[in-house]
Scaffold this active site. Sequence first.
Site, PDB file in Angstrom:
ATOM      1  N   TYR A 273       0.843  -1.204   0.000  1.00  0.00           N
ATOM      2  CA  TYR A 273       0.000   0.000   0.000  1.00  0.00           C
ATOM      3  C   TYR A 273       0.875   1.251   0.000  1.00  0.00           C
ATOM      4  O   TYR A 273       0.570   2.235  -0.653  1.00  0.00           O
ATOM      5  CB  TYR A 273      -0.936   0.003   1.223  1.00  0.00           C
ATOM      6  CG  TYR A 273      -1.953   1.115   1.123  1.00  0.00           C
ATOM      7  CD1 TYR A 273      -3.145   0.924   0.430  1.00  0.00           C
ATOM      8  CD2 TYR A 273      -1.706   2.379   1.683  1.00  0.00           C
ATOM      9  CE1 TYR A 273      -4.068   1.945   0.301  1.00  0.00           C
ATOM     10  CE2 TYR A 273      -2.630   3.414   1.548  1.00  0.00           C
ATOM     11  CZ  TYR A 273      -3.809   3.189   0.858  1.00  0.00           C
ATOM     12  OH  TYR A 273      -4.719   4.196   0.713  1.00  0.00           O
TER      13      TYR A 273
ATOM     14  N   PHE B 217      -6.928  21.740 -24.930  1.00  0.00           N
ATOM     15  CA  PHE B 217      -7.203  20.315 -25.038  1.00  0.00           C
ATOM     16  C   PHE B 217      -8.459  20.060 -24.207  1.00  0.00           C
ATOM     17  O   PHE B 217      -8.677  20.684 -23.174  1.00  0.00           O
ATOM     18  CB  PHE B 217      -6.034  19.422 -24.589  1.00  0.00           C
ATOM     19  CG  PHE B 217      -6.385  17.973 -24.811  1.00  0.00           C
ATOM     20  CD1 PHE B 217      -6.476  17.480 -26.099  1.00  0.00           C
ATOM     21  CD2 PHE B 217      -6.719  17.128 -23.757  1.00  0.00           C
ATOM     22  CE1 PHE B 217      -6.891  16.171 -26.331  1.00  0.00           C
ATOM     23  CE2 PHE B 217      -7.124  15.816 -23.989  1.00  0.00           C
ATOM     24  CZ  PHE B 217      -7.208  15.348 -25.288  1.00  0.00           C
ATOM     25  N   THR B 218      -9.279  19.099 -24.668  1.00  0.00           N
ATOM     26  CA  THR B 218     -10.616  18.896 -24.095  1.00  0.00           C
ATOM     27  C   THR B 218     -10.600  18.751 -22.563  1.00  0.00           C
ATOM     28  O   THR B 218     -11.240  19.530 -21.857  1.00  0.00           O
ATOM     29  CB  THR B 218     -11.242  17.649 -24.732  1.00  0.00           C
ATOM     30  OG1 THR B 218     -10.327  16.557 -24.610  1.00  0.00           O
ATOM     31  CG2 THR B 218     -11.551  17.878 -26.209  1.00  0.00           C
TER      32      THR B 218
ATOM     33  N   ASP C 295       2.049  20.683 -20.300  1.00  0.00           N
ATOM     34  CA  ASP C 295       1.397  19.392 -20.535  1.00  0.00           C
ATOM     35  C   ASP C 295       2.386  18.558 -21.345  1.00  0.00           C
ATOM     36  O   ASP C 295       2.494  18.682 -22.568  1.00  0.00           O
ATOM     37  CB  ASP C 295       0.087  19.591 -21.301  1.00  0.00           C
ATOM     38  CG  ASP C 295      -0.637  18.276 -21.571  1.00  0.00           C
ATOM     39  OD1 ASP C 295       0.023  17.222 -21.522  1.00  0.00           O
ATOM     40  OD2 ASP C 295      -1.850  18.307 -21.839  1.00  0.00           O
TER      41      ASP C 295
ATOM     42  N   LYS D  94       0.620   7.850 -23.290  1.00  0.00           N
ATOM     43  CA  LYS D  94       1.129   8.163 -24.632  1.00  0.00           C
ATOM     44  C   LYS D  94       2.624   7.845 -24.711  1.00  0.00           C
ATOM     45  O   LYS D  94       3.010   6.691 -24.864  1.00  0.00           O
ATOM     46  CB  LYS D  94       0.852   9.634 -24.962  1.00  0.00           C
ATOM     47  CG  LYS D  94      -0.600   9.933 -25.325  1.00  0.00           C
ATOM     48  CD  LYS D  94      -1.501  10.032 -24.148  1.00  0.00           C
ATOM     49  CE  LYS D  94      -2.852  10.626 -24.488  1.00  0.00           C
ATOM     50  NZ  LYS D  94      -3.739  10.650 -23.329  1.00  0.00           N
TER      51      LYS D  94
ATOM     52  N   ARG E  14     -12.481  15.646 -34.321  1.00  0.00           N
ATOM     53  CA  ARG E  14     -11.855  16.733 -33.575  1.00  0.00           C
ATOM     54  C   ARG E  14     -12.313  18.023 -34.238  1.00  0.00           C
ATOM     55  O   ARG E  14     -11.615  18.642 -35.009  1.00  0.00           O
ATOM     56  CB  ARG E  14     -10.325  16.648 -33.588  1.00  0.00           C
ATOM     57  CG  ARG E  14      -9.737  15.471 -32.864  1.00  0.00           C
ATOM     58  CD  ARG E  14      -9.554  15.599 -31.363  1.00  0.00           C
ATOM     59  NE  ARG E  14     -10.718  15.389 -30.545  1.00  0.00           N
ATOM     60  CZ  ARG E  14     -10.679  14.978 -29.281  1.00  0.00           C
ATOM     61  NH1 ARG E  14      -9.537  14.676 -28.723  1.00  0.00           N
ATOM     62  NH2 ARG E  14     -11.769  14.865 -28.565  1.00  0.00           N
TER      63      ARG E  14
ATOM     64  N   PHE F 270     -18.332  14.926 -26.853  1.00  0.00           N
ATOM     65  CA  PHE F 270     -17.876  14.057 -27.951  1.00  0.00           C
ATOM     66  C   PHE F 270     -17.773  12.588 -27.552  1.00  0.00           C
ATOM     67  O   PHE F 270     -17.900  11.710 -28.389  1.00  0.00           O
ATOM     68  CB  PHE F 270     -16.528  14.550 -28.510  1.00  0.00           C
ATOM     69  CG  PHE F 270     -15.438  14.614 -27.483  1.00  0.00           C
ATOM     70  CD1 PHE F 270     -15.288  15.731 -26.689  1.00  0.00           C
ATOM     71  CD2 PHE F 270     -14.574  13.550 -27.306  1.00  0.00           C
ATOM     72  CE1 PHE F 270     -14.299  15.785 -25.713  1.00  0.00           C
ATOM     73  CE2 PHE F 270     -13.567  13.596 -26.340  1.00  0.00           C
ATOM     74  CZ  PHE F 270     -13.446  14.732 -25.543  1.00  0.00           C
TER      75      PHE F 270
HETATM   76  N1  F0G Z   1      -3.249  16.178 -22.330  1.00  0.00           N
HETATM   77  C1  F0G Z   1      -3.176  15.818 -23.615  1.00  0.00           C
HETATM   78  C2  F0G Z   1      -2.357  16.618 -24.573  1.00  0.00           C
HETATM   79  C3  F0G Z   1      -3.872  14.680 -24.056  1.00  0.00           C
HETATM   80  O1  F0G Z   1      -3.794  14.323 -25.338  1.00  0.00           O
HETATM   81  C4  F0G Z   1      -4.628  13.934 -23.114  1.00  0.00           C
HETATM   82  C5  F0G Z   1      -5.383  12.773 -23.534  1.00  0.00           C
HETATM   83  C6  F0G Z   1      -4.668  14.359 -21.786  1.00  0.00           C
HETATM   84  C7  F0G Z   1      -3.947  15.487 -21.431  1.00  0.00           C
HETATM   85  C8  F0G Z   1      -5.466  13.634 -20.740  1.00  0.00           C
HETATM   86  O2  F0G Z   1      -4.871  12.442 -20.393  1.00  0.00           O
HETATM   87  O3  F0G Z   1      -6.446  10.653 -21.178  1.00  0.00           O
HETATM   88  O4  F0G Z   1      -4.603  10.151 -19.564  1.00  0.00           O
HETATM   89  O5  F0G Z   1      -6.566  11.452 -18.848  1.00  0.00           O
HETATM   90  N2  F0G Z   1      -5.609  12.491 -24.720  1.00  0.00           N
HETATM   91  C9  F0G Z   1      -6.281  11.334 -25.241  1.00  0.00           C
HETATM   92  C10 F0G Z   1      -6.367  11.456 -26.746  1.00  0.00           C
HETATM   93  C11 F0G Z   1      -7.570  11.001 -24.595  1.00  0.00           C
HETATM   94  O6  F0G Z   1      -7.012  10.592 -27.353  1.00  0.00           O
HETATM   95  O7  F0G Z   1      -5.777  12.375 -27.316  1.00  0.00           O
HETATM   96  P1  F0G Z   1      -5.670  11.111 -19.984  1.00  0.00           P
END
Ligand code: F0G
Length: 462
Positions: A77, A129-130, A220, A263, A387, A454
Site C-alpha cells: 500500500y 485540449f478537451t 502538458d 502516450k 476533432r 464528444f
Molecule cells: N493532455 C493531452 C495533450 C492529451 O492528449 C490527453 C489525452 C490528456 C492530457 C489527458 O490524459 O487521457 O490520460 O486522462 N488524450 C487522449 C487522446 C484522450 O485521445 O488524445 P488522460
Amino acid sequence: MSKKNIKHSWAEPYKIKMVEPIKMTTREFREKAAKEAGYNTFLLKSEDVYIDLLTDSGTNAMSDYQWAGLMLGDEAYAGSRNFYYLWDNVKKYYGMPYFVPTHQGRAAEHMISKIMIKPGDYIPGNMYFTTTRVHQELAGGTFVDVIIDEAHDAQNEHPFKGNIDPQKLEDLIKKVGPEKIPYVSMAGPVNMAGGQPFSMENLKTIYKLTQKYGVKLWFDATRATENAYFIQQKEKGYSNKTVAQILKEICSYFDGIWVSAKKDLLVNIGGFLATRNKKVYEEARNMVVIYEGLHSYGGLAGRDMEAMARGIEEMVKPENISMRVRQVEYCGVQLEKYNIPLVKPYGGHAIFLDAKRFLQHMKQDLFPAQSLAAEIYIDSGVRGMERGLVSSGRDPKTGKQRYPKLELVRLTFPRRVYTQSHIDVMVESIAEVYEHRKKIKGLKMVYEPKYLRFFQARFVKL
Ligand code: F0G
C-alpha cells in the site's frame, strides 16, 4: 538512384512475439454497428473495429522488458519500490525533483487546476485540449487561446505551429493583470492543432515573458518526447543533441508538468504530476490522497509504475521515437498521393484529415468531421475520431456552441501496434470514401451530454 539514397526505408525496430487476432467484418455489419453506436466512433465496440486509430492513449504495445517488469510489481500500500524507481526516472529524464503519480493525465489536470486556479482567473494556452480546459473551467477559470494564428489554418506549413504568440500573451497579461493568471498552460505537440510542436526558441521567449511578469509556466508534457524529436529534426542547433537531452532542456523552463503516461511512456495506464515547486508538490501530495490513492501509488498498481519507469527509458531511444513519428509521416505521404486534404505539416501522433475541405459541400452544423469518421468506419472498419465542432462543445457561460476553425478527423497511431500494410489498407479505404464524398449528407445530434460531449453524444443520419 545513387547508392547514398538507397538506404532510405525504415522498419519497425522490433519483431513480433505475440499476436492479437482482429475480427474481419462486412460492410453490412458495420452499417448496423455504426447506427447502433449513434454514429459516434467512441461508442463502437472495440471488437467490431478492424484498424483502431481512435487514439494513441493507452493503446500502446509494451516491450518484453516492460512485461517482465510487471512481475516485479511491489503491491504494498505504501512506499513500493516501483514508485521509487519511477520517481528516479522522472528526475533523471524530466529533471523535476518532486513527483506525484496519478491513474491518468486528467487526474493530474484536475489537481493542478484545483491547486492553482481561483474563480475569475484566466489560463492562457496554446490551443485548448478537451480535458485540460474542462478542469480549468470547473476550477472557475477561463481558458484563453494564445497560439499563433497559423495553427488555426490546416494548410499553413509553419514548422512550429504549436508556438505561443508572445504578443497575444503579453496583451492578455496587460489586460487582466498578471495576478489573474495562475499559470500559462503550454502543451507540445499541440493535439487539437494536429500534433504540432513548439520550438525551443519560442519556449525561451515565452519563458522570458512569464519571468518578466512573474507568471508561472506549466507544461502538458504528455507527448513531450515527440516535441523534442521535432526540435531535433527541424530546429537549428539541435541536430546533434539527443532527444533525451532536448526533453530535459524543454522541461528546464517549466515550473512543473502534468503527463498522461498513456502516450509517450508506452504503457496502457498511468499519469503523473511533477514539479520543482515544493509548495505545489506538497498540496498535490496531500490532494492525491483524496482523489486517487496514497501519494506513493496514486491509483496505480506497483506493476503499472514499473512499466512506466521502464517506458520512460524506452521512449527516448532514437530508434523508437523516430519510427514512431516516421510511421505517421508514411501515412501522410500515402494519403497525399490520392490528394486527400490533410493538416500540414504531419503531426507527431496522428494524421488529421481536413473534413472542411474533404466535405466541402457540408455546413459545419451538420458535423462534417463526425460524419466522415463514421463513413470511414463503415467503409473499412477503420476507427478515427472527430476533432471539430462536437469536441469543441459549448461555452459554459453562454451555452452557445463553440465553432472551431479546424474541423478534423484524427487518425491516431498506437505505438508499436500496426504495420505498414495496415496503413496501406487504411489509405485505400480513405481514398475510396473521398471518391464518393458527395454522397455523405451529414448528421443530426440527438443526445448531448453536459461535459466532454464528444465521448457520448449520439447522432442520426440525415
Ligand atoms: N493532455 C493531452 C495533450 C492529451 O492528449 C490527453 C489525452 C490528456 C492530457 C489527458 O490524459 O487521457 O490520460 O486522462 N488524450 C487522449 C487522446 C484522450 O485521445 O488524445 P488522460
